[in-house]
Motif scaffolding. Structure first.
Motif, PDB file in Angstrom:
ATOM      1  N   ALA A  61       0.835  -1.204   0.000  1.00 56.17           N
ATOM      2  CA  ALA A  61       0.000   0.000   0.000  1.00 56.17           C
ATOM      3  C   ALA A  61       0.871   1.256   0.000  1.00 56.17           C
ATOM      4  N   LEU A  62       1.939   1.224   0.777  1.00 58.29           N
ATOM      5  CA  LEU A  62       2.858   2.366   0.814  1.00 58.29           C
ATOM      6  C   LEU A  62       3.558   2.537  -0.529  1.00 58.29           C
ATOM      7  N   PHE A  63       3.970   1.437  -1.145  1.00 60.02           N
ATOM      8  CA  PHE A  63       4.601   1.493  -2.461  1.00 60.02           C
ATOM      9  C   PHE A  63       3.660   2.103  -3.493  1.00 60.02           C
ATOM     10  N   VAL A  64       2.412   1.644  -3.526  1.00 61.47           N
ATOM     11  CA  VAL A  64       1.425   2.158  -4.487  1.00 61.47           C
ATOM     12  C   VAL A  64       1.211   3.649  -4.274  1.00 61.47           C
ATOM     13  N   SER A  65       1.044   4.053  -3.029  1.00 60.52           N
ATOM     14  CA  SER A  65       0.746   5.463  -2.771  1.00 60.52           C
ATOM     15  C   SER A  65       1.912   6.376  -3.150  1.00 60.52           C
ATOM     16  N   VAL A  66       3.130   5.986  -2.819  1.00 57.43           N
ATOM     17  CA  VAL A  66       4.286   6.826  -3.154  1.00 57.43           C
ATOM     18  C   VAL A  66       4.515   6.835  -4.670  1.00 57.43           C
ATOM     19  N   LEU A  67       4.405   5.668  -5.308  1.00 56.20           N
ATOM     20  CA  LEU A  67       4.594   5.597  -6.758  1.00 56.20           C
ATOM     21  C   LEU A  67       3.609   6.496  -7.494  1.00 56.20           C
ATOM     22  N   PHE A  68       2.344   6.383  -7.178  1.00 54.01           N
ATOM     23  CA  PHE A  68       1.364   7.188  -7.915  1.00 54.01           C
ATOM     24  C   PHE A  68       1.360   8.639  -7.476  1.00 54.01           C
ATOM     25  N   TRP A  69       1.828   8.925  -6.275  1.00 55.09           N
ATOM     26  CA  TRP A  69       1.981  10.320  -5.897  1.00 55.09           C
ATOM     27  C   TRP A  69       3.056  10.972  -6.765  1.00 55.09           C
ATOM     28  N   LEU A  70       4.173  10.266  -6.944  1.00 61.74           N
ATOM     29  CA  LEU A  70       5.260  10.803  -7.773  1.00 61.74           C
ATOM     30  C   LEU A  70       4.847  10.898  -9.249  1.00 61.74           C
ATOM     31  N   LEU A  71       4.175   9.869  -9.761  1.00 62.00           N
ATOM     32  CA  LEU A  71       3.721   9.908 -11.155  1.00 62.00           C
ATOM     33  C   LEU A  71       2.711  11.027 -11.385  1.00 62.00           C
ATOM     34  N   THR A  72       1.798  11.204 -10.443  1.00 61.15           N
ATOM     35  CA  THR A  72       0.805  12.269 -10.563  1.00 61.15           C
ATOM     36  C   THR A  72       1.474  13.636 -10.494  1.00 61.15           C
ATOM     37  N   LEU A  73       2.460  13.771  -9.644  1.00 62.17           N
ATOM     38  CA  LEU A  73       3.212  15.024  -9.558  1.00 62.17           C
ATOM     39  C   LEU A  73       3.890  15.326 -10.888  1.00 62.17           C
ATOM     40  N   GLY A  74       4.498  14.303 -11.491  1.00 56.28           N
ATOM     41  CA  GLY A  74       5.133  14.489 -12.803  1.00 56.28           C
ATOM     42  C   GLY A  74       4.128  14.856 -13.877  1.00 56.28           C
ATOM     43  N   LEU A  75       3.009  14.145 -13.938  1.00 62.78           N
ATOM     44  CA  LEU A  75       1.971  14.467 -14.931  1.00 62.78           C
ATOM     45  C   LEU A  75       1.445  15.879 -14.736  1.00 62.78           C
ATOM     46  N   TYR A  76       1.246  16.256 -13.488  1.00 63.79           N
ATOM     47  CA  TYR A  76       0.717  17.587 -13.186  1.00 63.79           C
ATOM     48  C   TYR A  76       1.647  18.679 -13.701  1.00 63.79           C
ATOM     49  N   PHE A  77       2.936  18.575 -13.393  1.00 65.82           N
ATOM     50  CA  PHE A  77       3.851  19.632 -13.799  1.00 65.82           C
ATOM     51  C   PHE A  77       4.140  19.617 -15.302  1.00 65.82           C
ATOM     52  N   ILE A  78       4.193  18.451 -15.902  1.00 65.16           N
ATOM     53  CA  ILE A  78       4.392  18.399 -17.355  1.00 65.16           C
ATOM     54  C   ILE A  78       3.211  19.043 -18.070  1.00 65.16           C
ATOM     55  N   THR A  79       2.009  18.755 -17.620  1.00 67.03           N
ATOM     56  CA  THR A  79       0.818  19.343 -18.239  1.00 67.03           C
ATOM     57  C   THR A  79       0.719  20.824 -17.919  1.00 67.03           C
ATOM     58  N   LEU A  80       1.026  21.202 -16.688  1.00 68.13           N
ATOM     59  CA  LEU A  80       0.955  22.612 -16.297  1.00 68.13           C
ATOM     60  C   LEU A  80       1.917  23.463 -17.111  1.00 68.13           C
ATOM     61  N   LEU A  81       3.076  22.928 -17.409  1.00 63.72           N
ATOM     62  CA  LEU A  81       4.071  23.675 -18.185  1.00 63.72           C
ATOM     63  C   LEU A  81       3.894  23.494 -19.687  1.00 63.72           C
ATOM     64  N   GLY A  82       2.985  22.624 -20.107  1.00 69.66           N
ATOM     65  CA  GLY A  82       2.718  22.408 -21.529  1.00 69.66           C
ATOM     66  C   GLY A  82       3.868  21.737 -22.252  1.00 69.66           C
ATOM     67  N   LYS A  83       4.561  20.841 -21.581  1.00 73.92           N
ATOM     68  CA  LYS A  83       5.738  20.195 -22.166  1.00 73.92           C
ATOM     69  C   LYS A  83       5.494  18.727 -22.497  1.00 73.92           C
ATOM     70  N   GLN A  84       4.289  18.378 -22.904  1.00 75.70           N
ATOM     71  CA  GLN A  84       3.964  16.996 -23.236  1.00 75.70           C
ATOM     72  C   GLN A  84       4.815  16.477 -24.384  1.00 75.70           C
ATOM     73  N   GLU A  85       5.196  17.343 -25.294  1.00 77.18           N
ATOM     74  CA  GLU A  85       5.968  16.900 -26.459  1.00 77.18           C
ATOM     75  C   GLU A  85       7.361  16.421 -26.084  1.00 77.18           C
ATOM     76  N   LEU A  86       7.810  16.712 -24.873  1.00 75.68           N
ATOM     77  CA  LEU A  86       9.128  16.261 -24.437  1.00 75.68           C
ATOM     78  C   LEU A  86       9.124  14.804 -23.971  1.00 75.68           C
ATOM     79  N   VAL A  87       7.939  14.245 -23.791  1.00 78.07           N
ATOM     80  CA  VAL A  87       7.839  12.848 -23.375  1.00 78.07           C
ATOM     81  C   VAL A  87       7.903  11.986 -24.629  1.00 78.07           C
ATOM     82  N   PRO A  88       8.930  11.157 -24.770  1.00 74.43           N
ATOM     83  CA  PRO A  88       9.073  10.366 -25.994  1.00 74.43           C
ATOM     84  C   PRO A  88       7.889   9.418 -26.192  1.00 74.43           C
ATOM     85  N   VAL A  89       7.432   9.302 -27.385  1.00 72.42           N
ATOM     86  CA  VAL A  89       6.385   8.402 -27.860  1.00 72.42           C
ATOM     87  C   VAL A  89       5.015   8.750 -27.272  1.00 72.42           C
TER      88      VAL A  89
END
Length: 173
Positions: A61-89
């Motif tokens: 449960a701790l692994f899932v929560s930390v993993l998706f917290w970090l992934l959500t943080l990354g998605l949030y900032f990439i989308t907020l900055l409009g840098k989706q094109e920097l993610v390959p594929v």
């Protein structure tokens, strides 16, 4: 004696190719608000677990929560900055990436919440008024509530992304 005035005006400074601009529409939109709520509830979930004495399946449960917290943080900032094109594929399919992320997070948060509910029930013996020994019952109960909240928030954002995709929109904003 003064130098002669320039014949041409100085060239305008061009915007740098990699300049950052905040996507205010995302920040104020439903997905931006949902992402912030997911980050808050996810942080509450893993902090509640991490501050208690835990063992066994609670590690998952701790692994899932930390993993998706970090992934959500990354998605949030990439989308907020409009840098989706920097993610390959995946940058060209950003809406689909967000929906898949949300569905996977909902499924794993469902499992993590189930684990926390089970652990809460296993520690229910120490929910007595005069119980003196340290017990993780209240921490597990709070984590169960936060996990259920995270599950609901990720399902809601997946539903929002599916609706946007059904409407024929390709972008998150």
């Amino acid at each position: 004696m003064l130098p002669p005035p320039p014949r041409q005006p100085p060239p305008q400074a061009r915007a740098a190719r990699g300049s950052l601009r905040l996507q205010r529409a995302f920040l104020r939109g439903p997905l931006g608000v949902l992402r912030l709520l997911q980050l808050l509830a996810g942080a509450a979930f893993w902090i509640t677990i991490a501050t208690s004495k835990y063992q066994g399946p609670v590690h998952f449960a701790l692994f899932v929560s930390v993993l998706f917290w970090l992934l959500t943080l990354g998605l949030y900032f990439i989308t907020l900055l409009g840098k989706q094109e920097l993610v390959p594929v995946l940058g060209s399919r950003w809406l689909v990436v967000n929906v898949v992320h949300d569905l996977l997070a909902a499924a794993l948060y469902g499992a993590a919440t189930g684990i926390m509910i089970d652990q809460t029930q296993r520690h229910s013996y120490c929910n007595l008024k005069n119980y003196q020994l340290p017990c993780a019952y209240h921490a597990f109960l709070a984590a169960s509530v936060c996990g259920g909240l995270c599950l609901g928030l990720y399902l809601l954002s997946a539903l929002y992304g599916c609706c946007r995709r059904y409407q024929g929109k390709e972008e998150v904003v």
